[in-house]
Design a protein around this motif. Structure first.
Motif, PDB file in Angstrom:
ATOM      1  N   CYS A   1       0.553  -1.216  -0.127  1.00 26.86           N
ATOM      2  CA  CYS A   1      -0.157   0.381   0.203  1.00 26.86           C
ATOM      3  C   CYS A   1       0.898   1.297  -0.184  1.00 26.86           C
ATOM      4  O   CYS A   1       0.121   2.004  -0.279  1.00 26.86           O
ATOM      5  CB  CYS A   1      -1.178  -0.085   1.464  1.00 26.86           C
ATOM      6  SG  CYS A   1      -0.255   0.132   3.002  1.00 26.86           S
ATOM      7  N   HIS A   2       1.599   1.281   0.182  1.00 26.85           N
ATOM      8  CA  HIS A   2       3.040   2.592   0.146  1.00 26.85           C
ATOM      9  C   HIS A   2       2.537   3.271   1.160  1.00 26.85           C
ATOM     10  O   HIS A   2       2.137   3.005   2.376  1.00 26.85           O
ATOM     11  CB  HIS A   2       2.956   3.035  -1.005  1.00 26.85           C
ATOM     12  CG  HIS A   2       3.992   3.945  -0.954  1.00 26.85           C
ATOM     13  ND1 HIS A   2       5.508   3.686  -0.935  1.00 26.85           N
ATOM     14  CD2 HIS A   2       4.149   4.738  -2.124  1.00 26.85           C
ATOM     15  CE1 HIS A   2       5.937   4.826  -0.425  1.00 26.85           C
ATOM     16  NE2 HIS A   2       5.707   6.018  -1.693  1.00 26.85           N
ATOM     17  N   ILE A   3       2.380   4.247   0.844  1.00 22.00           N
ATOM     18  CA  ILE A   3       1.473   5.096   2.498  1.00 22.00           C
ATOM     19  C   ILE A   3       0.670   5.749   2.887  1.00 22.00           C
ATOM     20  O   ILE A   3       0.207   6.544   2.919  1.00 22.00           O
ATOM     21  CB  ILE A   3       2.109   6.913   1.930  1.00 22.00           C
ATOM     22  CG1 ILE A   3       1.950   7.662   0.265  1.00 22.00           C
ATOM     23  CG2 ILE A   3       3.968   7.213   1.911  1.00 22.00           C
ATOM     24  CD1 ILE A   3       2.166   8.813   0.112  1.00 22.00           C
ATOM     25  N   GLY A   4      -0.645   4.244   1.680  1.00 19.99           N
ATOM     26  CA  GLY A   4      -1.954   4.456   2.276  1.00 19.99           C
ATOM     27  C   GLY A   4      -2.645   5.358   1.876  1.00 19.99           C
ATOM     28  O   GLY A   4      -4.094   5.341   1.641  1.00 19.99           O
ATOM     29  N   VAL A   5      -2.653   6.485   0.247  1.00 20.92           N
ATOM     30  CA  VAL A   5      -3.911   7.798   0.307  1.00 20.92           C
ATOM     31  C   VAL A   5      -4.655   6.612  -0.878  1.00 20.92           C
ATOM     32  O   VAL A   5      -5.517   7.144  -0.595  1.00 20.92           O
ATOM     33  CB  VAL A   5      -2.815   8.101  -0.599  1.00 20.92           C
ATOM     34  CG1 VAL A   5      -2.022   8.711   0.233  1.00 20.92           C
ATOM     35  CG2 VAL A   5      -2.105   8.092  -2.043  1.00 20.92           C
ATOM     36  N   ASP A   6      -4.400   5.476  -0.850  1.00 23.89           N
ATOM     37  CA  ASP A   6      -5.215   4.811  -2.372  1.00 23.89           C
ATOM     38  C   ASP A   6      -6.215   3.596  -1.043  1.00 23.89           C
ATOM     39  O   ASP A   6      -7.155   3.524  -1.186  1.00 23.89           O
ATOM     40  CB  ASP A   6      -4.477   3.296  -3.568  1.00 23.89           C
ATOM     41  CG  ASP A   6      -3.855   4.414  -3.829  1.00 23.89           C
ATOM     42  OD1 ASP A   6      -4.612   5.398  -4.589  1.00 23.89           O
ATOM     43  OD2 ASP A   6      -3.534   4.255  -4.505  1.00 23.89           O
TER      44      ASP A   6
ATOM     45  N   ASP B   1       4.538 -12.560   3.777  1.00 23.08           N
ATOM     46  CA  ASP B   1       3.873 -12.643   5.192  1.00 23.08           C
ATOM     47  C   ASP B   1       2.823 -12.402   5.975  1.00 23.08           C
ATOM     48  O   ASP B   1       1.580 -12.821   6.961  1.00 23.08           O
ATOM     49  CB  ASP B   1       5.009 -11.967   6.315  1.00 23.08           C
ATOM     50  CG  ASP B   1       6.416 -13.204   5.846  1.00 23.08           C
ATOM     51  OD1 ASP B   1       6.491 -14.062   5.676  1.00 23.08           O
ATOM     52  OD2 ASP B   1       7.153 -12.228   6.590  1.00 23.08           O
ATOM     53  N   ALA B   2       1.711 -11.784   4.333  1.00 19.44           N
ATOM     54  CA  ALA B   2       0.658 -11.400   4.459  1.00 19.44           C
ATOM     55  C   ALA B   2      -0.937 -12.268   5.541  1.00 19.44           C
ATOM     56  O   ALA B   2      -1.275 -11.474   5.994  1.00 19.44           O
ATOM     57  CB  ALA B   2      -0.193 -10.275   3.233  1.00 19.44           C
ATOM     58  N   SER B   3      -0.496 -13.254   5.236  1.00 25.15           N
ATOM     59  CA  SER B   3      -1.529 -14.258   5.782  1.00 25.15           C
ATOM     60  C   SER B   3      -1.847 -14.001   7.450  1.00 25.15           C
ATOM     61  O   SER B   3      -2.718 -13.788   8.261  1.00 25.15           O
ATOM     62  CB  SER B   3      -1.276 -15.512   5.509  1.00 25.15           C
ATOM     63  OG  SER B   3      -1.657 -15.699   3.710  1.00 25.15           O
ATOM     64  N   GLU B   4       0.255 -14.185   7.723  1.00 22.84           N
ATOM     65  CA  GLU B   4      -0.280 -14.257   9.346  1.00 22.84           C
ATOM     66  C   GLU B   4      -0.205 -12.602   9.795  1.00 22.84           C
ATOM     67  O   GLU B   4      -0.009 -12.298  10.995  1.00 22.84           O
ATOM     68  CB  GLU B   4       1.163 -15.044   9.218  1.00 22.84           C
ATOM     69  CG  GLU B   4       1.451 -15.952   9.091  1.00 22.84           C
ATOM     70  CD  GLU B   4       1.813 -16.719   7.656  1.00 22.84           C
ATOM     71  OE1 GLU B   4       1.719 -15.068   6.751  1.00 22.84           O
ATOM     72  OE2 GLU B   4       0.960 -17.354   6.870  1.00 22.84           O
TER      73      GLU B   4
ATOM     74  N   HIS C   1     -14.094  -1.013   6.881  1.00 25.06           N
ATOM     75  CA  HIS C   1     -12.910  -1.953   7.306  1.00 25.06           C
ATOM     76  C   HIS C   1     -11.438  -2.057   6.775  1.00 25.06           C
ATOM     77  O   HIS C   1     -11.732  -3.031   5.636  1.00 25.06           O
ATOM     78  CB  HIS C   1     -12.858  -2.709   7.831  1.00 25.06           C
ATOM     79  CG  HIS C   1     -11.911  -3.609   8.715  1.00 25.06           C
ATOM     80  ND1 HIS C   1     -11.495  -2.536  10.080  1.00 25.06           N
ATOM     81  CD2 HIS C   1     -11.315  -4.995   8.679  1.00 25.06           C
ATOM     82  CE1 HIS C   1     -10.109  -3.511   9.944  1.00 25.06           C
ATOM     83  NE2 HIS C   1      -9.934  -4.634   9.457  1.00 25.06           N
ATOM     84  N   VAL C   2     -10.437  -1.269   6.300  1.00 28.19           N
ATOM     85  CA  VAL C   2      -9.584  -1.373   4.969  1.00 28.19           C
ATOM     86  C   VAL C   2      -8.378  -1.317   6.519  1.00 28.19           C
ATOM     87  O   VAL C   2      -8.111  -0.840   7.053  1.00 28.19           O
ATOM     88  CB  VAL C   2     -10.100   0.034   4.269  1.00 28.19           C
ATOM     89  CG1 VAL C   2     -10.491   0.871   4.273  1.00 28.19           C
ATOM     90  CG2 VAL C   2      -9.156   1.289   5.185  1.00 28.19           C
ATOM     91  N   VAL C   3      -7.171  -2.134   5.286  1.00 21.24           N
ATOM     92  CA  VAL C   3      -5.589  -2.808   6.255  1.00 21.24           C
ATOM     93  C   VAL C   3      -4.982  -2.603   4.210  1.00 21.24           C
ATOM     94  O   VAL C   3      -5.105  -3.219   3.929  1.00 21.24           O
ATOM     95  CB  VAL C   3      -6.000  -4.076   6.438  1.00 21.24           C
ATOM     96  CG1 VAL C   3      -4.828  -4.430   6.814  1.00 21.24           C
ATOM     97  CG2 VAL C   3      -6.742  -4.613   7.640  1.00 21.24           C
ATOM     98  N   GLY C   4      -3.975  -1.704   4.880  1.00 22.98           N
ATOM     99  CA  GLY C   4      -2.914  -1.322   3.995  1.00 22.98           C
ATOM    100  C   GLY C   4      -1.534  -2.390   4.781  1.00 22.98           C
ATOM    101  O   GLY C   4      -1.406  -2.322   5.812  1.00 22.98           O
ATOM    102  N   LEU C   5      -1.310  -3.126   3.836  1.00 22.52           N
ATOM    103  CA  LEU C   5      -0.286  -3.382   4.586  1.00 22.52           C
ATOM    104  C   LEU C   5       0.569  -3.347   3.475  1.00 22.52           C
ATOM    105  O   LEU C   5       1.319  -3.352   1.718  1.00 22.52           O
ATOM    106  CB  LEU C   5       0.295  -5.303   4.313  1.00 22.52           C
ATOM    107  CG  LEU C   5       0.760  -6.420   4.354  1.00 22.52           C
ATOM    108  CD1 LEU C   5       0.838  -7.479   4.493  1.00 22.52           C
ATOM    109  CD2 LEU C   5       2.013  -6.518   3.069  1.00 22.52           C
ATOM    110  N   ASP C   6       2.173  -2.931   4.141  1.00 27.68           N
ATOM    111  CA  ASP C   6       3.903  -2.647   2.945  1.00 27.68           C
ATOM    112  C   ASP C   6       4.451  -2.837   3.905  1.00 27.68           C
ATOM    113  O   ASP C   6       4.664  -3.190   5.059  1.00 27.68           O
ATOM    114  CB  ASP C   6       3.562  -1.092   2.975  1.00 27.68           C
ATOM    115  CG  ASP C   6       4.355  -1.100   1.716  1.00 27.68           C
ATOM    116  OD1 ASP C   6       3.975  -0.732   0.867  1.00 27.68           O
ATOM    117  OD2 ASP C   6       5.936  -0.349   1.987  1.00 27.68           O
TER     118      ASP C   6
END
Length: 278
Positions: free
Chosen positions: A63-68, A116-119, A79-84
């Protein structure tokens, strides 16, 4: 620049992205002041293709800095979750979420490698798994990525991918009309170019990057092999930035080839759904 994959590819890429977070947050490219004031970071074709997100959960991988990510929350995702994998990027995203009034139960950000997103993410599955442009090229294996992403799609939900078309990586930078590189190469592309797409002249230290080219057929096949049903594959004649000097910027902010020359796909998008069991 093609070479075998270096052992430190992940560390090199993380150092590059960590350094560029501060440059991006200060850049006109991201224009965070306008974003804070309500400017939408999402592209019109993404909004049309994803559809109404009201009442849905959404996971944004890389997601980088999360603007999207935060723009999807503004459009009604509950509910949104960003991972980077970049800690500075995730901290910036969390700060933006607080500024916009989103509590962690509405918009959360996780610092972790996408593999490692699933965990790492707080929920076992999401209605929508979203991946924005400029993400897959940083991963060596689309099949491993697709398997992980597919496990995070809830039954009845879907994955949506918008990405730069790999054909553009094969062409000369000036005109975009001469084939210079191998579309089917599986080797890593190692580069040392300073600066960043948000500020080409920015002084930078960590300039080594390791990227991969993934033909569209490989991406589609990987998603299908992971158990997702391909709903559509769309190709787009526009780019978010001036990928080639010959491109012209239009009023909608996209860059396209002049009207007097043949077009090629500059971006593509995929929607792939997970069937409901039984």
């Amino acid at each position: 620049m093609y070479s075998p994959t270096p052992d430190d590819w992940r560390e090199a890429n993380r150092a590059r992205w960590d350094e560029r977070v501060a440059i991006h947050t200060a850049s006109d490219f991201y224009d965070l002041d306008a974003f804070r004031a309500g400017k939408d970071a999402l592209r019109a074709f993404e909004l049309a293709e994803v559809g109404d997100v009201a009442g849905k959960s959404l996971l944004h991988l890389q997601c980088h800095i999360g603007v999207d990510t935060l723009s999807w929350a503004r459009h009604g995702a509950t509910h949104v979750v960003g991972l980077d994998f970049s800690e500075p990027a995730v901290e910036t995203a969390r700060g933006l979420a607080r500024e916009l009034g989103f509590t962690p139960d509405r918009a959360a950000f996780v610092a972790a490698d996408v593999h490692d997103a699933s965990e790492a993410v707080p929920d076992s599955s999401y209605d929508i798994v979203y991946t924005g442009v400029g993400a897959l090229n940083w991963l060596p294996d689309t099949h491993r990525w697709a398997e992980i992403a597919a496990t995070l799609v809830a039954p009845g939900g879907f994955l949506y991918l918008a990405e730069f078309h790999p054909l553009t990586d094969c062409l000369d930078d000036a005109t975009g009309s001469t084939i210079m590189y191998d579309y089917f190469s599986r080797d890593a592309w190692v580069d040392e170019t300073p600066g960043t797409y948000a500020d080409l002249d920015a002084p930078t230290v960590h300039n080594r990057s390791v990227e991969w080219q993934h033909p569209v057929g490989d991406v589609v096949s990987a998603l299908a092999a992971a158990g997702l049903r391909i709903e559509f594959l769309h190709e787009h004649d526009a780019s978010l930035f001036q990928r080639f000097a010959a491109l012209e910027r239009h009023a909608d902010g996209f860059h396209r080839f002049p009207s007097d020359r043949p077009r090629i796909p500059l971006m593509y998008s995929i929607k792939a759904s997970k069937p409901v069991a039984g």
